[in-house]
Write an enzyme that holds these catalytic residues in place. Structure first.
Site, PDB file in Angstrom:
ATOM      1  N   ASP A  20       0.874  -1.171   0.000  1.00 33.72           N
ATOM      2  CA  ASP A  20       0.000   0.000   0.000  1.00 33.72           C
ATOM      3  C   ASP A  20       0.913   1.224   0.000  1.00 33.72           C
ATOM      4  OD1 ASP A  20       0.860   0.363   2.604  1.00 33.72           O
ATOM      5  OD2 ASP A  20      -1.138   0.352   3.521  1.00 33.72           O
ATOM      6  N   CYS A  77       3.146  -3.098   3.962  1.00 36.35           N
ATOM      7  CA  CYS A  77       2.303  -1.939   4.294  1.00 36.35           C
ATOM      8  C   CYS A  77       3.047  -1.171   5.382  1.00 36.35           C
ATOM      9  CB  CYS A  77       0.889  -2.353   4.698  1.00 36.35           C
ATOM     10  SG  CYS A  77       0.749  -3.394   6.163  1.00 36.35           S
ATOM     11  N   THR A  79       2.959  -1.150   8.727  1.00 33.45           N
ATOM     12  CA  THR A  79       3.493  -2.013   9.784  1.00 33.45           C
ATOM     13  C   THR A  79       3.654  -3.469   9.356  1.00 33.45           C
ATOM     14  OG1 THR A  79       1.243  -2.499  10.475  1.00 33.45           O
ATOM     15  CG2 THR A  79       2.367  -0.675  11.620  1.00 33.45           C
ATOM     16  N   HIS A 110      10.429 -23.435   9.874  1.00 31.57           N
ATOM     17  CA  HIS A 110       9.361 -24.126  10.621  1.00 31.57           C
ATOM     18  C   HIS A 110       7.974 -23.952  10.011  1.00 31.57           C
ATOM     19  CE1 HIS A 110      11.637 -24.509  14.725  1.00 31.57           C
ATOM     20  NE2 HIS A 110      12.336 -24.951  13.700  1.00 31.57           N
ATOM     21  N   HIS A 145       7.759 -30.689  11.316  1.00 30.80           N
ATOM     22  CA  HIS A 145       6.916 -29.519  11.018  1.00 30.80           C
ATOM     23  C   HIS A 145       5.806 -29.840  10.019  1.00 30.80           C
ATOM     24  CE1 HIS A 145       9.605 -27.230  13.440  1.00 30.80           C
ATOM     25  NE2 HIS A 145      10.619 -27.673  12.738  1.00 30.80           N
TER      26      HIS A 145
HETATM   27  C1  RB5 Z   1      -2.001   2.834   6.377  1.00 30.45           C
HETATM   28  O1  RB5 Z   1      -2.018   4.093   6.996  1.00 30.45           O
HETATM   29  C2  RB5 Z   1      -1.638   1.757   7.393  1.00 30.45           C
HETATM   30  O2  RB5 Z   1      -2.713   1.549   8.232  1.00 30.45           O
HETATM   31  C3  RB5 Z   1      -1.236   0.491   6.685  1.00 30.45           C
HETATM   32  O3  RB5 Z   1      -0.145   0.742   5.854  1.00 30.45           O
HETATM   33  C4  RB5 Z   1      -0.821  -0.671   7.559  1.00 30.45           C
HETATM   34  O4  RB5 Z   1       0.138  -0.292   8.482  1.00 30.45           O
HETATM   35  C5  RB5 Z   1      -1.925  -1.448   8.157  1.00 30.45           C
HETATM   36  O5  RB5 Z   1      -1.733  -2.436   8.862  1.00 30.45           O
END
Ligand code: RB5
Length: 168
Positions: A20, A77, A79, A110, A145
């Site tokens: 994203d 993304c 996080t 694993h 596993h």
């Molecule tokens: C976008 O602002 C953010 O929420 C997305 O990139 C991600 O971190 C969601 O888990």
């Protein structure tokens, strides 16, 4: 790159990748890195840093892996959390969020991870490159596993509506 065959079906060895807006820059850098390492990629977006909804892009990569069109994928993304949550809804997907080389390595050894997930706002470029290379070059250990992976696969059968069958 030559295709590999699994049960007579050609599987692209290209690595399918999407992000994203929260990790657009990291995606571009990882595509370059993958090229240098000799891997072809299929970039499923985003193609600029405009705000989008991460599930739309997680779906593209996860569906391709779930259908067996590609063997390995990468999702990014802010996080890595949203991409992981979404991708793991798809049967046969084992998307693993890695913040360091240890988790990247263990996810292959694993968990036979087939999608690597990272966060563009949480992981610096150099660490991301190390995670990427570790994940690419670590084999699945198999053995004890297998039975655990099979137990995950059994849960796929409990999904009544298969999201992999949806068009987009
Ligand atoms: C976008 O602002 C953010 O929420 C997305 O990139 C991600 O971190 C969601 O888990």
């Amino acid at each position: 790159m030559r295709p590999i065959f699994l049960k007579g079906i050609a599987i692209s060895e290209k690595i399918v990748i999407a992000s994203d807006h929260g990790a657009f820059d990291l995606k571009q850098k990882l595509i370059e890195r993958l090229k240098k390492l000799g891997f072809d990629t299929l970039d499923m977006g985003v193609h600029d840093a405009k705000s989008v909804d991460y599930p739309d892009y997680a779906k593209k990569v996860a569906r391709a892996i779930s259908r067996g069109e590609f063997r390995r994928g990468i999702l990014l993304c802010g996080t890595g959390i949203g991409m992981s949550i979404t991708a793991n809804k798809f049967p046969k997907v084992r998307a693993t969020l890695a913040y360091d080389t240890y988790t990247a390595r263990m996810s292959r050894l694993h968990n036979d991870s087939n999608i690597l997930v990272m966060g563009g706002r949480t992981t610096g470029d150099e660490v991301a490159y190390e995670i990427l290379e570790t994940w690419l070059h670590t084999p699945y250990e198999g053995g004890r596993h297998d039975k655990r992976i099979n137990k995950i696969s059994e849960l796929d059968g409990l999904i009544v509506h298969d999201p992999a069958d949806e068009g987009n």
